[in-house]
Design an enzyme around this catalytic site. Sequence first.
Site, PDB file in Angstrom:
ATOM      1  N   ASP A  37      54.180 -19.211  21.675  1.00 12.71           N
ATOM      2  CA  ASP A  37      54.831 -18.605  22.926  1.00 12.71           C
ATOM      3  C   ASP A  37      55.499 -18.604  23.907  1.00 12.71           C
ATOM      4  OD1 ASP A  37      53.130 -17.043  21.428  1.00 12.71           O
ATOM      5  OD2 ASP A  37      51.696 -16.191  22.693  1.00 12.71           O
ATOM      6  N   PHE A  38      55.372 -20.146  25.014  1.00 18.21           N
ATOM      7  CA  PHE A  38      55.976 -20.411  25.563  1.00 18.21           C
ATOM      8  C   PHE A  38      57.662 -20.870  25.536  1.00 18.21           C
ATOM      9  CE2 PHE A  38      57.283 -24.851  27.579  1.00 18.21           C
ATOM     10  CZ  PHE A  38      57.234 -24.331  28.880  1.00 18.21           C
ATOM     11  N   ASP A  41      59.380 -17.105  25.522  1.00 19.72           N
ATOM     12  CA  ASP A  41      59.555 -17.054  26.924  1.00 19.72           C
ATOM     13  C   ASP A  41      60.773 -17.730  27.858  1.00 19.72           C
ATOM     14  OD1 ASP A  41      57.980 -15.675  26.849  1.00 19.72           O
ATOM     15  OD2 ASP A  41      55.843 -16.402  27.886  1.00 19.72           O
ATOM     16  N   GLU A 116      49.003   2.875  -1.786  1.00 16.02           N
ATOM     17  CA  GLU A 116      49.422   1.856   0.337  1.00 16.02           C
ATOM     18  C   GLU A 116      47.678   2.332   0.997  1.00 16.02           C
ATOM     19  OE1 GLU A 116      52.710   3.883   1.720  1.00 16.02           O
ATOM     20  OE2 GLU A 116      53.670   3.478   0.108  1.00 16.02           O
ATOM     21  N   LYS A 118      46.237   4.204   4.550  1.00 16.80           N
ATOM     22  CA  LYS A 118      46.294   4.878   4.552  1.00 16.80           C
ATOM     23  C   LYS A 118      46.137   4.619   5.700  1.00 16.80           C
ATOM     24  CE  LYS A 118      45.790  10.325   5.261  1.00 16.80           C
ATOM     25  NZ  LYS A 118      45.788  10.214   6.859  1.00 16.80           N
ATOM     26  N   ASP A 120      45.771   4.936  10.477  1.00 17.53           N
ATOM     27  CA  ASP A 120      44.960   6.111  11.238  1.00 17.53           C
ATOM     28  C   ASP A 120      45.541   5.754  12.603  1.00 17.53           C
ATOM     29  OD1 ASP A 120      43.665   8.370  12.125  1.00 17.53           O
ATOM     30  OD2 ASP A 120      41.605   7.367  11.783  1.00 17.53           O
ATOM     31  N   ARG A 139      55.895  13.819  15.112  1.00 21.66           N
ATOM     32  CA  ARG A 139      55.702  15.338  13.939  1.00 21.66           C
ATOM     33  C   ARG A 139      55.643  16.430  14.479  1.00 21.66           C
ATOM     34  NH1 ARG A 139      52.668  17.283   9.409  1.00 21.66           N
ATOM     35  NH2 ARG A 139      51.792  18.989  10.365  1.00 21.66           N
ATOM     36  N   GLU A 176      53.801   4.771  10.777  1.00 23.12           N
ATOM     37  CA  GLU A 176      52.236   5.635  11.729  1.00 23.12           C
ATOM     38  C   GLU A 176      52.665   4.544  12.393  1.00 23.12           C
ATOM     39  OE1 GLU A 176      50.503   7.563  10.491  1.00 23.12           O
ATOM     40  OE2 GLU A 176      49.027   7.706  10.944  1.00 23.12           O
ATOM     41  N   TYR A 229      58.066   5.264   4.083  1.00 21.07           N
ATOM     42  CA  TYR A 229      58.383   6.783   3.054  1.00 21.07           C
ATOM     43  C   TYR A 229      59.779   6.057   3.931  1.00 21.07           C
ATOM     44  CZ  TYR A 229      58.777  10.728   1.362  1.00 21.07           C
ATOM     45  OH  TYR A 229      59.207  11.818   1.162  1.00 21.07           O
ATOM     46  N   LYS A 315      40.391   9.498   0.598  1.00 19.62           N
ATOM     47  CA  LYS A 315      39.488   9.216   2.737  1.00 19.62           C
ATOM     48  C   LYS A 315      38.285   8.838   1.908  1.00 19.62           C
ATOM     49  CE  LYS A 315      40.799  12.000   5.641  1.00 19.62           C
ATOM     50  NZ  LYS A 315      41.529  11.876   7.029  1.00 19.62           N
ATOM     51  N   CYS A 409       9.829  12.964  32.399  1.00 14.17           N
ATOM     52  CA  CYS A 409      11.684  11.941  33.031  1.00 14.17           C
ATOM     53  C   CYS A 409      11.234  10.618  32.629  1.00 14.17           C
ATOM     54  CB  CYS A 409      12.378  12.448  34.150  1.00 14.17           C
ATOM     55  SG  CYS A 409      13.062  11.061  35.356  1.00 14.17           S
ATOM     56  N   CYS A 412      11.503   9.857  37.118  1.00 12.91           N
ATOM     57  CA  CYS A 412      10.309   9.801  38.229  1.00 12.91           C
ATOM     58  C   CYS A 412       9.063  10.722  38.117  1.00 12.91           C
ATOM     59  CB  CYS A 412      11.586  10.932  39.852  1.00 12.91           C
ATOM     60  SG  CYS A 412      11.585  12.342  38.490  1.00 12.91           S
ATOM     61  N   CYS A 427      16.198  16.475  33.820  1.00 12.81           N
ATOM     62  CA  CYS A 427      15.300  15.866  34.759  1.00 12.81           C
ATOM     63  C   CYS A 427      15.938  16.750  36.183  1.00 12.81           C
ATOM     64  CB  CYS A 427      15.035  14.673  35.348  1.00 12.81           C
ATOM     65  SG  CYS A 427      13.862  14.812  36.555  1.00 12.81           S
ATOM     66  N   CYS A 433      15.021  11.388  41.497  1.00 12.76           N
ATOM     67  CA  CYS A 433      15.242  10.477  40.199  1.00 12.76           C
ATOM     68  C   CYS A 433      16.233   9.920  40.810  1.00 12.76           C
ATOM     69  CB  CYS A 433      15.506  11.055  39.129  1.00 12.76           C
ATOM     70  SG  CYS A 433      14.883  11.026  38.674  1.00 12.76           S
TER      71      CYS A 433
HETATM   72  S1  IVH Z   1      53.008   9.200   3.349  1.00  8.23           S
HETATM   73  C1  IVH Z   1      55.197  13.204   2.447  1.00  8.23           C
HETATM   74  N1  IVH Z   1      52.022   7.221   3.280  1.00  8.23           N
HETATM   75  O1  IVH Z   1      49.308  10.722   7.040  1.00  8.23           O
HETATM   76  C2  IVH Z   1      53.956  11.987   2.512  1.00  8.23           C
HETATM   77  N2  IVH Z   1      51.896   8.672   4.760  1.00  8.23           N
HETATM   78  O2  IVH Z   1      48.425  13.658   6.224  1.00  8.23           O
HETATM   79  C3  IVH Z   1      54.691  11.760   4.060  1.00  8.23           C
HETATM   80  N3  IVH Z   1      49.347   8.568   6.708  1.00  8.23           N
HETATM   81  O3  IVH Z   1      50.974  12.367   8.514  1.00  8.23           O
HETATM   82  C4  IVH Z   1      53.511  10.844   4.482  1.00  8.23           C
HETATM   83  N4  IVH Z   1      49.156   5.969   5.745  1.00  8.23           N
HETATM   84  O4  IVH Z   1      50.700  10.207   9.185  1.00  8.23           O
HETATM   85  C5  IVH Z   1      51.998   8.524   3.812  1.00  8.23           C
HETATM   86  N5  IVH Z   1      50.941   4.829   3.638  1.00  8.23           N
HETATM   87  C6  IVH Z   1      51.095   6.170   3.530  1.00  8.23           C
HETATM   88  C7  IVH Z   1      50.627   6.586   5.240  1.00  8.23           C
HETATM   89  C8  IVH Z   1      50.565   8.439   6.058  1.00  8.23           C
HETATM   90  C9  IVH Z   1      48.859   7.307   7.101  1.00  8.23           C
HETATM   91  C10 IVH Z   1      49.679   9.280   7.674  1.00  8.23           C
HETATM   92  C11 IVH Z   1      50.967  10.523   7.899  1.00  8.23           C
HETATM   93  C12 IVH Z   1      51.270  11.964   7.661  1.00  8.23           C
HETATM   94  C13 IVH Z   1      49.271  11.879   7.412  1.00  8.23           C
HETATM   95  C14 IVH Z   1      49.204  12.682   5.833  1.00  8.23           C
END
Ligand code: IVH
Length: 669
Positions: A37-38, A41, A116, A118, A120, A139, A176, A229, A315, A409, A412, A427, A433
């Site tokens: 890091d140093f 910087d 892939e 997903k 969050d 979005r 994401e 994507y 999911k 409670c 008290c 309570c 209390c």
């Molecule tokens: S592809 C048309 N790939 O999930 C397909 N989406 O409900 C476009 N997400 O709005 C999405 N990981 O925010 C894709 N590996 C991934 C993802 C991903 C998370 C989210 C994304 C999207 C939602 C779909």
Amino acid sequence: MRIKEINLIKNKIESLRKEIDRLNHSYYALSKPEVSDFEYDIKLKELEALEAEHPEYFDPNSPTQRVGSDISKNFVQVEHIYPMLSLSNTYSEEEIRDFYIRTEKSLNEDFDIVCELKYDGTSISLTYENGILVRAVTRGDGIRGDDVTANVRTIKSIPLKLQGSDYPPQFEIRGEILMPWKVFDDLNKERAEADEPLFANPRNAAAGTLKLQNPAIVSSRKLDSYLYYLLGENLSVDGHYENLQKAKSWGFKISEAMKKCNTLEEVFEFINYWDKERRNLPVATDGIVLKINSARQQLNLGRTAKSPRWAIAYKFQAEQAETRLNSVDFQVGRTGNVTPVANLEPVLLSGTIVKRASLHNADIIRNFSVHIGDMCYVEKGGEIIPKITGVNKEARFLIGQKVEFITNCPACGTKLVREEGEAAYYCPNHFGCEPQIKGMIEHFVSRKAMYINIGEETVNQFYKAGLIKNAADLYAIKAEDIMKLERWAEKSAGNFVESVRNSLQVPYERTLYALGIRYVGETVAKKLAYAFPNIDILMNASFEKLIAVDEIGEVIAKGLIDYFSIESNRILVERLKSYGVRFALDEAVLAEKTDILNGLTFVISGTFLLHSRDEYKALIEKNGGKNSGSVSAKTDYILAGENMGPAKLEKARKLGIKIISEEEFLKMI
Ligand code: IVH
């Protein structure tokens, strides 16, 4: 300066920029730091110094520009070139099999599926032109989103300028934006200390951060990204997987957790592996996304109105752990609500050790029929506080004592009561209390209320020393009183007394909030303060008068009536008044207040020149009008600035709503 020298400087700046871009990429996108890091910087500082001396070489895409400026701006809405669809969700292997069979039938040829993670977080669309990031859009509603380019530019794993040269002249890449768990935990810790509301999960934190008006704060929040994507008319390769590998070489952060599969078995193997392994990732994931690899085949499969037919999300089950229940505590909050909390045998759950979890309320305890020593299921869903979701009765060998909700409670001893139709017991001994008294005082002194400079520990210390039994007692404390206490000296005692004195400047709407009346949060307090310009008018307002105020419903009105019907509360208000706490709207505010806009609802849209959006909002409220976020039949006026979203414009025209400019609005008031 001689030409040769100028060239030297220019070259030096350019080579430093290139090098720092490369180091950023190794560090943020590849997670493989090349230097300390140093050392990093030093290079950055050198570049900053050269750029400061030679503004003629300014480049908005220089790595020094990542910290974000202080300029605040409202977001402009931008239409997506390709709509941002969502994915259809599945929760079972069965549905994945169906997806596979459906695809096989439609395509009638061999195909690859890319698996892939997903991620969050919150989705983002990035547009690059000639290798430069030109736009980042959220979005939104899938058709239009907010232009958050200034904020996204501060995210270090997103390249401002691409590497290599084989990228299309114009393309879009989606992905994401994420807040890593560690950053999220630290941020919430900081917010807890500052008495600010906590983010429920990293997704909300990331989305909230992207919408901040100040890119410098966004920069400090250390967001991360994964892109998944690539879209464009002129991509040279047909395969989604292959395109992402190319994107990686241009500098994007592309997940390593990605596999091209040919059979269902391979797909399930990927799912099972990551269902466990994801717990060790630094960011949140909530499933797996399956995508047909070939763009030609994707086009063949098409889409429904909401989602593509060539992709599907699987999911994960919410993360669950099983552990022993050692005991149950009943906690009393500042309003007297009693919540049952389970003390557990420590267990690892999505990366953190969980020792305590919520047992919800009396009804749920009864339904679970839970006993001390039982093995319980704990889940950490979207919320930060884990909860018990069930009991594994089969793992019950020795039966311990049955958990019963308490009747009195724990602090008290007062008999608990329950409002009809409500799940929580509370309570009613609000003034005798201990946890309620201390909780009320902690709320009173908090930053958004009176902002008196003490925390939980000091409140406890003062309470134990007999100095405070309610908020008004704070104003009677003298420096000598506390100098006798442990950890206090003349200077700190003086500071405290001054901080109490300063709180007399806090305006009425905040002192109202500070009282801690049920359901009266900051926003409600403001509404009430404008509608009832001093506390006497408010205290004597009838139920009907209260609910006549915009956005004050029956629940809030009842909370107020209940509060002021208790004599001790009225006495508290009188005492606070006698010390000089403000309980009336400022004369100046009052003087500016009108009811010209009474009963009118406004929607503000676009960017303005004469005042900021927040100022217009305040002006509308001050003059008796109401602000709303979305255009509907109830909207009376749209206050339109530049770049008003076309969706809003269209809707307003359809509904025949009047659209007025800044100048027209100002004339109106
Ligand atoms: S592809 C048309 N790939 O999930 C397909 N989406 O409900 C476009 N997400 O709005 C999405 N990981 O925010 C894709 N590996 C991934 C993802 C991903 C998370 C989210 C994304 C999207 C939602 C779909």
